[in-house]
Structures are given as structure tokens and as C-alpha cells.
Design a protein around this motif. Structure first.
Motif, PDB file in Angstrom:
ATOM      1  N   ASN A 387       0.808  -1.228   0.000  1.00  0.00           N
ATOM      2  CA  ASN A 387       0.000   0.000   0.000  1.00  0.00           C
ATOM      3  C   ASN A 387       0.835   1.269   0.000  1.00  0.00           C
ATOM      4  OD1 ASN A 387      -2.432  -1.265  -0.163  1.00  0.00           O
ATOM      5  ND2 ASN A 387      -3.116  -0.772   1.898  1.00  0.00           N
ATOM      6  N   ASN A 557       8.748   7.014  -4.978  1.00  0.00           N
ATOM      7  CA  ASN A 557       8.216   7.901  -3.931  1.00  0.00           C
ATOM      8  C   ASN A 557       9.150   9.076  -3.704  1.00  0.00           C
ATOM      9  OD1 ASN A 557       5.993   6.358  -3.525  1.00  0.00           O
ATOM     10  ND2 ASN A 557       6.506   5.692  -1.466  1.00  0.00           N
ATOM     11  N   SER A 562       2.483  13.311  -6.107  1.00  0.00           N
ATOM     12  CA  SER A 562       1.377  13.984  -5.409  1.00  0.00           C
ATOM     13  C   SER A 562       1.403  15.486  -5.664  1.00  0.00           C
ATOM     14  CB  SER A 562       1.447  13.704  -3.905  1.00  0.00           C
ATOM     15  OG  SER A 562       1.283  12.319  -3.649  1.00  0.00           O
ATOM     16  N   SER A 591      -7.559  11.327  -1.997  1.00  0.00           N
ATOM     17  CA  SER A 591      -6.214  11.392  -1.431  1.00  0.00           C
ATOM     18  C   SER A 591      -5.747  10.012  -0.994  1.00  0.00           C
ATOM     19  CB  SER A 591      -6.202  12.338  -0.223  1.00  0.00           C
ATOM     20  OG  SER A 591      -5.013  12.202   0.515  1.00  0.00           O
ATOM     21  N   GLN A 592      -4.432   9.813  -1.004  1.00  0.00           N
ATOM     22  CA  GLN A 592      -3.858   8.561  -0.511  1.00  0.00           C
ATOM     23  C   GLN A 592      -4.223   8.356   0.952  1.00  0.00           C
ATOM     24  OE1 GLN A 592       0.312   8.253  -1.210  1.00  0.00           O
ATOM     25  NE2 GLN A 592       0.512   6.216  -0.349  1.00  0.00           N
ATOM     26  N   HIS A 593      -4.375   9.446   1.689  1.00  0.00           N
ATOM     27  CA  HIS A 593      -4.771   9.377   3.092  1.00  0.00           C
ATOM     28  C   HIS A 593      -6.208   9.878   3.226  1.00  0.00           C
ATOM     29  CE1 HIS A 593      -0.567   8.568   3.981  1.00  0.00           C
ATOM     30  NE2 HIS A 593      -0.245   9.622   3.275  1.00  0.00           N
ATOM     31  N   SER A 647     -12.948   3.445   2.071  1.00  0.00           N
ATOM     32  CA  SER A 647     -12.613   3.880   0.707  1.00  0.00           C
ATOM     33  C   SER A 647     -13.872   4.020  -0.137  1.00  0.00           C
ATOM     34  CB  SER A 647     -11.660   2.882   0.056  1.00  0.00           C
ATOM     35  OG  SER A 647     -10.389   2.909   0.668  1.00  0.00           O
ATOM     36  N   ASP A 665      -5.306   9.302  -6.061  1.00  0.00           N
ATOM     37  CA  ASP A 665      -3.975   8.983  -5.539  1.00  0.00           C
ATOM     38  C   ASP A 665      -4.054   7.654  -4.784  1.00  0.00           C
ATOM     39  OD1 ASP A 665      -1.380   9.018  -4.677  1.00  0.00           O
ATOM     40  OD2 ASP A 665      -1.504  10.895  -3.572  1.00  0.00           O
ATOM     41  N   GLU A 666      -3.481   6.606  -5.358  1.00  0.00           N
ATOM     42  CA  GLU A 666      -3.493   5.239  -4.808  1.00  0.00           C
ATOM     43  C   GLU A 666      -4.916   4.817  -4.432  1.00  0.00           C
ATOM     44  OE1 GLU A 666      -1.147   3.302  -5.087  1.00  0.00           O
ATOM     45  OE2 GLU A 666       0.716   4.446  -5.107  1.00  0.00           O
ATOM     46  N   ASN A 669      -5.650   1.073  -2.730  1.00  0.00           N
ATOM     47  CA  ASN A 669      -5.243   0.695  -1.371  1.00  0.00           C
ATOM     48  C   ASN A 669      -6.481   0.355  -0.541  1.00  0.00           C
ATOM     49  OD1 ASN A 669      -2.647   1.230  -2.102  1.00  0.00           O
ATOM     50  ND2 ASN A 669      -2.318   2.931  -0.691  1.00  0.00           N
ATOM     51  N   SER A 694      -0.779   5.212  -9.039  1.00  0.00           N
ATOM     52  CA  SER A 694      -1.000   3.869  -8.519  1.00  0.00           C
ATOM     53  C   SER A 694       0.218   2.989  -8.751  1.00  0.00           C
ATOM     54  CB  SER A 694      -2.232   3.234  -9.188  1.00  0.00           C
ATOM     55  OG  SER A 694      -2.438   1.909  -8.728  1.00  0.00           O
TER      56      SER A 694
END
Length: 735
Positions: A387, A557, A562, A591-593, A647, A665-666, A669, A694
């Protein structure tokens, strides 16, 4: 004088004395429940069905547990009787009246009880005679009150359990699951894990029932199943040894990022091997002791030479043993191995000595993974390890785990990753585990074939039963065939219950189609961005995006992926260059988070109504249903949902914004494979533009037709043939 119900502290002490090995959380949980529900008289279920199973699960002595539960029950029963006696004092006349048989039409009975007269049914008129009830109303009232009390207490138990689970603080040191284990002494021992007929529950929900789990040492198992089915709960149960895993098998579970402090990254990895750290401390202590003894002998002539030689020999013997074990575990190669793992997971050499607190959450998650790989436990448990990784790190991890010498159990929804790593697949569904040999592709094929076979068998059974029933219906009353019909009836009765093969309901996502916009839609011309003028992250970016664009942004990364998304959406503005956006262009950013954007203390419907007001509850629930959040799930507190369900809620919120461009963004996950397929289908059908960051190769291949590589401060279109060729490019560069 009767004994009073003990205080919460006293109950905690009683539980601790009975089951010394119980976790503090369990002890506090039981004592807190009993304290908050002190009126448990006449309710054997509370002790027998709630307290006793919790104590038995901790592995305590059954006789001691039985004695403690009996003591609790006696105390609560005594208190209940005292309350009842006090309550009934001075009510003898009413008691005698209620004990008498009641004539159903007696006006005296009606006025005395105040209950029967409320009914409008004339029993005498119906039956033509007077009816004398044999019901003891006193006992009836007592039984009704007891049932209502039990239901209220059971509800209280569920609410109490849910509140404690939501308030519970998880442990932070996930790499210290086991005590220090001398793994030089466990070599050669059988390290297979075999668990039979075990159950697992969480928050009142049954996860597994009468399940069997066999993990052969050296095999690599992929654990798959739908979101919310309990895969992570199974891993936590194994890691906390809540099931009977042999004590000589070391377990390590990686599911959350490690805590940050002043420890350098490489030292944080080295310290994960607690046995090696213990040996190094012992080596230092014994060397110091040896020097001290030598110094003491030279200064004290009166000391017994014989005693000195014995003590010295013991110290040297212990030191020799420590050196032998350090050599056996190849301690001298440890730092090089730790550095290699960190480099493979994307840490540059100069980052190896940075303090762990200087890294972001995603990088500390990588540190937790690095500690686990360095430690080499007998059973490694990984929960969605890809992830937080970029494609180069995923490639490295795949290659590293292919040669993993011990047992691996990994939860992942990345098909390509499971194809590369797994030797076996465990499919968790319907409170059970099914085993399949081979990687994910083989599992997918075998599962489909197995389902077809089960369906054929079911249809054959239905046809056979229909044939028997037809024969019985035709001949059971025929004198010549009655014996045969009876035989068929017995055959039919002995057949087991027939259940159709399980069919998982398909999941569909649906984003609303936006209105069309005329070009130009979104353009970036010679854009440069950096958070400071000295530190430029991206420069000379050119982009031209249309409503039918399907773009994947890939790269290591920290390269600025982002940042690109934030420049597109206007959250950041370039230092140089021009960004043109259509005046009516609407973005929706995943968002990824994304969990940070949700208020986990409210329900999904309440969060949507608060953030995007103006619709009815029915419309919000319909929107959630368009992303697989159906039934009562939308009315559950968001904190109680699994990662995949959160999600889906986030995707439903994107749909409410009616965007022209989806910036993701991802997005895969935490999603299960069916949800990833549903998201893939929804993005294909979406009439607006899509930009994705991704690491999921299959997802990128299915959705995107352009690949943009972000690395070295630039963003350029990849000239190869898609994501597979990009992976080969990464391998060739040795990233």
C-alpha cells in the motif's frame, strides 16, 4: 449478613488471581462490565455466556474459572434476592390476590389487576360458558420481567463491548510480539502451524466458525477475501497468540507504521532482532566483568586463587557461548543486510542515518516492513504491504519474498504481487477458510472450476430429489408399489440438507456523468514548482488534458507525483509557467490518506449531509449504494468500518461533487479485488477525465492509455508499451 457485590478494583483482583496470564485489557473489560451491570441476579447468561468464555479464551485453568464464575453468580444472586425482599415488604395482600385463580370475566379481577379489563374480547360470549384461567399471573409477570431484563442486559453488553473496542488504543510496538527467543536452539524443530476447529469473533460478529488453518513451514500464503470479512482480525489473532501457536515459533506482524524517535533508521532496523541485541549486551557485560575480575585479582592477594579461577572460567565459558551464537546468526553481516533492505525499499544511503522521527508516515511504514524482513521470524504476517510502496519498491519486495525461507502469510489485493510471491492461496469467506495450491491466477481458475462442479452437483441433487418425490407422490397410495414408495421416503429423509453453492453478490460502482466542456480543458505550460526557490521539485512541465484523458502517473516515492496532482487541481500554484483550467471545470480528489478527510465519529450518511447538505437521507443512502455501501452499513459509525468500506464511502463522496475530472492517488489501497474490478468498470464508463497515481499494474493496464513518468525533477510521457515495459525499464535501471 449477606456478602455485598465487590467493587470494580476487587473484581479486577479476583480475575487477575484466577487467570494471571490474562491481558490487562481483558481484565479491565470484564471488571468494567460487571461493575456497570451490577444487577445480574437471575441472569445466568451474563456469567455463563459472556464472562466465562472470555476467561476460557485466555487459557486459564477451567476449574479456577468455574469457581470464580460461581462466586460471581452467588454474589449477584444474593444481592438480587435482597432487593426483591425489600421490594415486596408490606405487599402480602396484593401477593395473595395475585396467587388466586382469576375468573376471566370477574369484575373484581379486572379492577384488581388492572390488565385484563383492557382487553375487548368477550370469552364467555365466544365459548358459551364461563372460562376459569389456570395461568398464575404472578409467575407470568415474573417471567416477562426476567425476559425484559435479560434483553436489556444483553443490549448493554453489546453497547459496552462496542464502546470499549472503539476506545481501545492499539499497541505501537508491532515488532515485539514475542519475548526474546533464542532461535539458534529452535533450528530443526517442526515449525508448521496447525489449528483445528477454532472460532474467532470481533465486536460481536463471528469471523470464523469451526475453522481449520494449516501453514506449512517454508510456504508463502496469500490471504484473500472481501472487505470486512475479517482477514486483518485473523492476522492479529495469530500475532497475539490468541490461538494455540507453538511457543517456539516466532511471529511478527506488520500492519502499522513504527513510532518515530531519535533512533537512526539503520539502528531501528538492527534493533528489531531482539536476540542479537541481547547477545551484544551480554558480550559487553561479560567483557567488562572479565576485565574487572583481572583488575581485582591483581590488587587483592588475599582472594582465593581457586575461587577466582572458577569464576573466571565461568565468565569465559559464557563469553565463548555468546560468541558462538553471534557467529551462528552471522551478526557481523547484520549491518550490511539491514542497509541492503533499506536501499531496496527506497531509502537512499544518506537517509540510513536519519532519525526515524524525520520520516513521514508512509516511510515509517516502510521502516516497519524493513524491521520485519531483517528479523526473519518463523511466521511473518503482512497486511497489505504494497500500500505504501511505489513500483520500484514493489518490484524489489516481490523478488525479496520469492526467496523467503520461512512461512509467510500476506493479505493483499494486488493480483500481480500475489502471482509473483504466493505458493498457496487461502480464501476467507462465509466464516471459513478454503485452500488452493498455486498463485492467484491458478486460484482464480480453480475457484471458478470448483464453483461449476458444486453447481453441477447441486443441480444433480435437486434432480435426484425431484425424481424420488415424483415416485413417492405417484405410488405411495398404490397397494402394489407402497413398499417401494416407503423405501424412497426413507431415502429422501436420510439425505443431508441441500444448500445451493455460495454466490457472492457482484459489486458495481457508478460515477455520475458530467456535462461536456469545450476545449481547452486543462493545460500546463513550462511549469516549475518548488516549496523554496533553492529546492525545485519539478520543472518544465507540459500537459494538455481532455475529457477523455486516462493518464497514470508513475515514479519513485518522493519524486513529486502527489505534487503534480495538487498543481492540476489548483491546491498548489507553480512558481513559473502557466496553468489553464476551464472556467467550469470541477475536480474531485481521492487522497492517498483519504481517511483523514472523513469524520470517523459520525455515520456515512451524517458525514455526507454535513459536508454536502441539501439532499434527503434516501438520496445519500442511494449514493452510498452506488459504491457498494448498502443496508445498515451507511448508518454505522465510520470508525467501525473496514479500510475498504471507508474507501467506498470516500468514492461515494467524490460522486456527490459531480466532477469533470477524477484525480485518484493510490485508489486501490484497502480495496478488495471485487471492489477494484468495480472501480475499474466505473472509470471505464465515466465520461470525464481520469488521472491516477498507482502501483497496481493490473489496474493501470485496465484503465489508462497514457503513462507519465515522474522522476529526476521532470514529468514526461513514457515512450514504451505500457506498465509492463515500464517495470522492465525500472529493473534494467536497477532501481
Amino acid at each position: 449478613m449477606a456478602a455485598s457485590v465487590p467493587s470494580k478494583a476487587e473484581m479486577s483482583r479476583m480475575v487477575r488471581e484466577c487467570v494471571p496470564e490474562a491481558d490487562d485489557a481483558i481484565v479491565e473489560y470484564i471488571a468494567g462490565y460487571l461493575d456497570e451491570n451490577s444487577e445480574l441476579g437471575d441472569d445466568e447468561d451474563a456469567i455463563a455466556e459472556f464472562v466465562r468464555p472470555l476467561l476460557e479464551d485466555t487459557g486459564g485453568d477451567p476449574a479456577a474459572i468455574e469457581k470464580l464464575c460461581s462466586r460471581f453468580q452467588t454474589l449477584f444472586d444474593t444481592q438480587a434476592k435482597e432487593r426483591k425482599t425489600s421490594h415486596n415488604t408490606g405487599s402480602d395482600g396484593l401477593t395473595k390476590l395475585l396467587e388466586k385463580p382469576v375468573h376471566m370475566l370477574s369484575q373484581d379481577a379486572v379492577s384488581a389487576t388492572g390488565r385484563i379489563g383492557a382487553r375487548s374480547v368477550d370469552l364467555e360470549a365466544l365459548s358459551g360458558r364461563k372460562v376459569l384461567s389456570q395461568v398464575d399471573t404472578r409467575k407470568l409477570e415474573k417471567a416477562e420481567a426476567k425476559i425484559a431484563s435479560k434483553m436489556a442486559k444483553r443490549t448493554a453488553r453489546v453497547e459496552y463491548a462496542a464502546s470499549k473496542l472503539l476506545d481501545k488504543k492499539e499497541e505501537t510496538d508491532f515488532t515485539a510480539v514475542n519475548p526474546i527467543l533464542d532461535y539458534t536452539t529452535t533450528r530443526g524443530k517442526l515449525k508448521d502451524v496447525k489449528l483445528e476447529n477454532f472460532d474467532i469473533s470481533f465486536a460481536g460478529k463471528r469471523i470464523l466458525s469451526n475453522a481449520n488453518l494449516t501453514l506449512a513451514f517454508g510456504r508463502r500464503y496469500g490471504l484473500v477475501g472481501r472487505n470486512g470479512i475479517g482477514k486483518s482480525t485473523l492476522l492479529r489473532t495469530l500475532s497475539k497468540r490468541e490461538v494455540n501457536v507453538p511457543t517456539h515459533i516466532s511471529i511478527l506482524h506488520v500492519e502499522q507504521e513504527m513510532a518515530g524517535n531519535d533512533t537512526p533508521a539503520i539502528q531501528a532496523v538492527l534493533s528489531a532482532d531482539q536476540f542479537r541485541e541481547h547477545l551484544l549486551v551480554e558480550e559487553k557485560r561479560l567483557n567488562a566483568l572479565n576485565l574487572e575480575m583481572e583488575k581485582g585479582q591483581s590488587e587483592d592477594d588475599t582472594r582465593s586463587k581457586e575461587k577466582f579461577e572458577d569464576d573466571r572460567e565461568k565468565v569465559l565459558s559464557d563469553l565463548k557461548e555468546v560468541y558462538a551464537k553471534l557467529e551462528a546468526i552471522e551478526s557481523d553481516k547484520a549491518e550490511a543486510r539491514a542497509a541492503s533492505i533499506l536501499s531496496g525499499l527506497g531509502f537512499t544511503p544518506d537517509q540510513h542515518h536519519n532519525p526515524t522521527m524525520s520520516f513521514s508516515g508512509g516511510w515509517r511504514m516502510r521502516l516497519a516492513l524493513a524491521r520485519a524482513l531483517f528479523n526473519k521470524p518463523d511466521l511473518l504476517l503482512l497486511d497489505e504491504p504494497t500500500n505504501m510502496l511505489d513500483i520500484p519498491a514493489v518490484i524489489w519486495l516481490e523478488n525479496y519474498l520469492k526467496t523467503w525461507p520461512n512461512t509467510l502469510l500476506v493479505v493483499s489485493h494486488d493480483r500481480e504481487f500475489l502471482d509473483e510471491v504466493a505458493t498457496d492461496i487461502l480464501h476467507q469467506h462465509s466464516e471459513k477458510l478454503d485452500y488452493y495450491k498455486g498463485n492467484f491466477t491458478q486460484f482464480d481458475t480453480t475457484k471458478a472450476e470448483r464453483h461449476k462442479s458444486q453447481l453441477r452437483e447441486y443441480e444433480n441433487q435437486v434432480q435426484y430429489r425431484a425424481h424420488l418425490q415424483a415416485f413417492i407422490d405417484r405410488w405411495r397410495y398404490n397397494a402394489n408399489r407402497a413398499a417401494q414408495a416407503q423405501m424412497k421416503i426413507k431415502i429422501l429423509e436420510k439425505l443431508p440438507d441441500l444448500e445451493p453453492p455460495e454466490v457472492e453478490n457482484p459489486i458495481f460502482f457508478k460515477f455520475p456523468d458530467p456535462e461536456k466542456l469545450g476545449p481547452p480543458i486543462l493545460q500546463m505550460t513550462d511549469c516549475t514548482f518548488g516549496y523554496t526557490s533553492e529546492k525545485i521539485i519539478l520543472e518544465h512541465i507540459y500537459l494538455d488534458m481532455q475529457m477523455d484523458s486516462r493518464i497514470a502517473v508513475v515514479g519513485p516515492n518522493g519524486a513529486g507525483k502527489s505534487t503534480v496532482l495538487k498543481l492540476l487541481t489548483g491546491k498548489l500554484e507553480p512558481q513559473k509557467g502557466l496553468v489553464h483550467r476551464h472556467g467550469r471545470l470541477r475536480f474531485a480528489l481521492f487522497s492517498q490518506h483519504h481517511v483523514d478527510q472523513l469524520d470517523v465519529n459520525v455515520t456515512s450518511v451524517e458525514f455526507m449531509a454535513k459536508t454536502w447538505p441539501g439532499k434527503s437521507e434516501e438520496e445519500y443512502r442511494r449514493q452510498l449504494g452506488a459504491f457498494g455501501v448498502t443496508g445498515m452499513v451507511g448508518l454505522q459509525q465510520i470508525a467501525t468500518l473496514s479500510g475498504g468500506q471507508k474507501s467506498r464511502v470516500a468514492f461515494a463522496c467524490l460522486g456527490l461533487q459531480n466532477p469533470h475530472f477524477l484525480i485518484l492517488d493510490e485508489p486501490t489501497n484497502h480495496l478488495d479485488m471485487d471492489s477494484i474490478d468495480a472501480l475499474t468498470g466505473a472509470l471505464k464508463e465515466f465520461k470525464g477525465g481520469v488521472v491516477i497515481v498507482s502501483h497496481d499494474e493490473r489496474f493501470i493496464k485496465a484503465v489508462c492509455n497514457e503513462l507519465w513518468v515522474c522522476e529526476g525533477g521532470s514529468l514526461k510521457k513514457f515512450q514504451g508499451e505500457g506498465i509492463r515495459e515500464y517495470k522492465e525499464y525500472v529493473l534494467a535501471k536497477g532501481l
